[in-house]
Design a protein around this motif. Structure first.
Motif, PDB file in Angstrom:
ATOM      1  N   GLU A 331      21.174  -5.939  42.465  1.00  0.00           N
ATOM      2  CA  GLU A 331      20.764  -6.095  41.067  1.00  0.00           C
ATOM      3  C   GLU A 331      21.157  -7.479  40.578  1.00  0.00           C
ATOM      4  OE1 GLU A 331      21.630  -4.233  36.611  1.00  0.00           O
ATOM      5  OE2 GLU A 331      22.101  -3.045  38.390  1.00  0.00           O
ATOM      6  N   LYS A 345      25.909  -2.657  28.766  1.00  0.00           N
ATOM      7  CA  LYS A 345      24.691  -2.163  29.399  1.00  0.00           C
ATOM      8  C   LYS A 345      24.842  -2.129  30.920  1.00  0.00           C
ATOM      9  CE  LYS A 345      21.634  -3.865  25.730  1.00  0.00           C
ATOM     10  NZ  LYS A 345      20.539  -4.802  25.380  1.00  0.00           N
ATOM     11  N   SER A 348      27.214   0.691  31.967  1.00  0.00           N
ATOM     12  CA  SER A 348      26.691   2.017  31.645  1.00  0.00           C
ATOM     13  C   SER A 348      25.667   2.493  32.672  1.00  0.00           C
ATOM     14  CB  SER A 348      26.068   2.014  30.242  1.00  0.00           C
ATOM     15  OG  SER A 348      24.913   1.184  30.214  1.00  0.00           O
ATOM     16  N   ARG A 349      24.949   1.565  33.274  1.00  0.00           N
ATOM     17  CA  ARG A 349      23.936   1.978  34.257  1.00  0.00           C
ATOM     18  C   ARG A 349      24.442   1.874  35.701  1.00  0.00           C
ATOM     19  NH1 ARG A 349      21.591  -3.021  32.320  1.00  0.00           N
ATOM     20  NH2 ARG A 349      21.713  -4.668  33.917  1.00  0.00           N
ATOM     21  N   ASN A 350      25.662   1.402  35.898  1.00  0.00           N
ATOM     22  CA  ASN A 350      26.234   1.290  37.243  1.00  0.00           C
ATOM     23  C   ASN A 350      27.647   1.863  37.256  1.00  0.00           C
ATOM     24  OD1 ASN A 350      24.246  -0.456  38.876  1.00  0.00           O
ATOM     25  ND2 ASN A 350      24.557  -1.725  37.057  1.00  0.00           N
ATOM     26  N   GLU A 351      27.945   2.658  38.230  1.00  0.00           N
ATOM     27  CA  GLU A 351      29.321   3.123  38.425  1.00  0.00           C
ATOM     28  C   GLU A 351      30.034   2.122  39.345  1.00  0.00           C
ATOM     29  OE1 GLU A 351      29.524   7.128  39.775  1.00  0.00           O
ATOM     30  OE2 GLU A 351      28.434   7.934  38.048  1.00  0.00           O
ATOM     31  N   SER A 392      36.021   1.290  32.064  1.00  0.00           N
ATOM     32  CA  SER A 392      35.016   1.957  32.907  1.00  0.00           C
ATOM     33  C   SER A 392      35.625   2.544  34.168  1.00  0.00           C
ATOM     34  CB  SER A 392      33.914   0.961  33.282  1.00  0.00           C
ATOM     35  OG  SER A 392      33.299   0.431  32.132  1.00  0.00           O
TER      36      SER A 392
END
Length: 638
Positions: A331, A345, A348-351, A392
């Motif tokens: 990515e 952002k 939130s879309r990647n662990e 996170s």
């Protein structure tokens, strides 16, 4: 092909004529062959052609005659004459005289050599044997690689192979492919007075770095350009070309023999995980991407502020992946590590499980002149990314730090030390589930802003080389080695660790400059050699620069399970203390008052002494102060 066919037809026409004339002269009478004697003429051709082909006499016409060309003609004609004479004698085809056979050999040799020479002159002119426009080459190493190289260069009109250099006593005095093998001691006098376009090519790909450095240092005093053949696997592949011979890179001298990595440490934080690399397009960040990719992560997230750098590394990684038998999701994220909206952002879309934070402004004088930008990026950018990683529940966070963080005299070094302190304070806060660590090391070879590419360009431009101070020293390490050690150090972290890489020994930059001049086949121009090629000029230390860099703040250092990774135990501020000081620092940034900014920095980093308050800036050096060319000294050990 047409040239080869023409030469073959020429031989087919003249060799029988030469044979007839030689036999007639040998008997002192004109030979009129009987019916059975006619067979001796086609027999001579049937024997000659395979032997000549085997000796390469029907290859494309060479631009230059060489000793081994003459030797090949002499030997091939002798062999064909002997085989022909024995065959005729045994079969009784004709009555031969010794003088006739000898005349046939001499006339054949003269014709073959003369015809090739004449054709060469017709095709390429009469002045092409002038060596002045061709590179004279000595090959260091008379083994298999050296002889292959000699054969390759011998067919190239741009080179003249002068001989082999080899200290193997068993090879001394030998003649390999027509070229003499001499010891280094015997060749030294010749090299000292070598003409302008002389090269020495090291053809020993299997030797280790220490042996290679020894050879290079032996050749350094001579006015010759030193080059080297590629790694043994490249040379052995058979696809080697003259263009693959490379210049000696200063990396070959400053780098070290690599230490085998710990197979358990390397994949620990990467294999099968989602890995974020900030500053992914930079010198360290891009190498982190390459090495991480080979460790098969689940996903690579590339965070980069430069659009071009991000595009370039992503294209490179995709090219690497195309040749592999596994896939990795990549990515691309264009933006800053200090942009909290972007990070919200992204996380939130990647662990994300592992973060390598390589994004930083690192050019000392530029950051000194743009302190606000440097502080925002290096301090608050790191703080934002680290806190987001903590929130996170990222497993591991590794900061790429620098030796300039130790007792800094510049804003860049000070900001990196504060970034270290941010991580140390977070690691020691309550309920910290992220393992924070930092890895500190010196300069890496070939990075953006490094002196090595700068010096290389200055040499190519004809000089002068500019050095800030004649006594300035720096630590150097290759980028791949540094990154490999960073990955392994991060895998050993327990939380708040300050890892320090063993950089070897520091290098005097003046010695580095003079060595690069010598490796280019040029001479230092100074008071001892006013007719030299490249001058070294001293410009004075730039704002923020120190003469010497350090890797440790104190002496409290311990080893780790890796021989080239140490661990420093250094004091730091608590999270609450640091928060107050950082708040004050942030307030000073809005006013852009450099004096107030630096006062705030001194309150955070006790070892920070602004450059203008040190003696470093009194650094004007006369060029008359320069010394002679001396080898890189190994001093100031870690």
């Amino acid at each position: 092909m047409q040239k080869r066919l023409f030469i073959l037809l020429l031989d087919a026409l003249f060799l029988p004529m030469l044979l007839w004339a030689s036999l007639s002269l040998g008997k002192n009478e004109v030979m009129f062959p009987h019916a059975g004697e006619w067979w001796i003429f086609p027999l001579a051709l049937a024997i000659s052609f395979p032997v000549f082909i085997n000796f390469g006499l029907y290859r494309a016409v060479l631009r230059y005659f060489r000793n081994q060309t003459i030797s090949a003609i002499l030997l091939s004609t002798l062999i064909t004459t002997i085989i022909w004479a024995i065959t005729v004698k045994v079969t009784g085809m004709a009555d031969l005289t010794k003088s006739g056979v000898i005349l046939y050999w001499l006339s054949t040799f003269t014709f073959i050599a003369g015809s090739r020479l004449q054709i060469q002159q017709w095709l390429y002119g009469t002045n092409n044997d002038n060596k002045t426009s061709r590179k004279r080459v000595y090959i260091y190493g008379a083994g298999e690689s050296g002889t292959k190289l000699a054969a390759l260069l011998d067919g190239d009109p741009a080179y003249v192979v002068e001989g082999f250099i080899d200290d193997n006593a068993s090879l001394r005095g030998w003649n390999m492919l027509g070229f003499d093998v001499q010891s280094y001691d015997k060749t030294a006098a010749t090299l000292m007075n070598a003409p302008e376009n002389t090269e020495v090519i090291i053809a020993m790909p299997s030797i280790d770095r220490e042996e290679r450095q020894f050879i290079i240092e032996r050749l350094e005093p001579f006015p010759v350009k030193v080059r080297i053949i590629p790694a043994i696997e490249d040379f052995a592949s058979g696809n080697f070309r003259v263009s693959d011979i490379k210049d000696i890179d200063i990396d070959d001298l400053l780098g070290r023999e690599p230490v085998s990595p710990d197979k358990q440490l390397l994949p620990a934080n990467i294999h099968g995980k989602t890995v974020l690399i900030s500053g992914a397009g930079g010198s360290i960040g891009s190498e982190l991407c390459r090495q991480a990719l080979n460790l098969r992560p689940k996903k690579l997230v590339l965070l980069e502020l430069s659009e071009f750098a991000l595009y370039k590394i992503e294209q490179e990684l995709n090219e690497i992946l195309s040749s592999m038998h596994f896939s990795v999701e990549i990515e691309r994220v264009l933006g800053s590590s200090g942009d909290i909206t972007l990070l919200d952002k992204l996380f939130s879309r990647n662990e994300i499980q592992t973060v390598y934070h390589a994004a930083a402004y690192k050019h000392v004088p530029l950051v000194e002149e743009n302190s606000v930008a440097g502080i925002k990026n290096n301090v608050f950018g790191t703080k934002t990314l680290a806190e987001k990683s903590l929130a996170s529940k990222v497993e591991t966070f590794i900061l790429i730090s620098t030796d300039k963080a130790v007792r800094p005299t510049n804003v860049m070094g000070c900001t990196k030390r504060i970034a270290e302190m941010v991580l140390q304070s977070l690691a020691n806060s309550k309920n910290c589930e992220t393992t924070f660590s930092m890895v500190r090391f010196g300069n890496v070879l070939g990075s953006s802003g490094s002196v090595v590419p700068k010096f290389r360009q200055q040499i190519a431009d004809g000089g002068p080389i500019t050095v800030t101070h004649k006594e300035i020293t720096r630590y150097f390490m290759s980028i791949p080695e540094a990154v490999q050690l960073v990955i392994q150090a991060g895998a050993m972290a327990k939380g708040g660790d300050v890892f320090v890489l063993d950089m070897g020994e520091s290098v005097k930059i003046t010695d580095l400059a003079t060595k690069m001049i010598s490796l280019a086949g040029l001479q230092l121009k100074d008071q001892y050699n006013p007719d030299g090629d490249i001058e070294v000029k001293y410009s004075g230390l730039r704002p923020g620069e120190k003469l010497y860099e350090e890797l440790l703040i104190g002496d409290n250092v311990s080893g780790t399970k890796h021989s080239r990774i140490m661990q420093a135990n250094e004091e730091f501020l608590s999270k609450s203390q640091l928060e107050v000081l950082l708040k004050n620092l942030q307030n000073t940034l809005t006013d852009d008052n450099l004096d107030e900014i630096k006062k705030s920095l001194t309150k955070i980093v006790s070892g920070y002494t602004p450059w203008e308050n040190t003696a470093n800036n009194d650094s004007a050096i006369s060029n008359d102060d320069k010394g002679k060319v001396i080898p890189i000294k190994k001093s100031y050990p870690v």
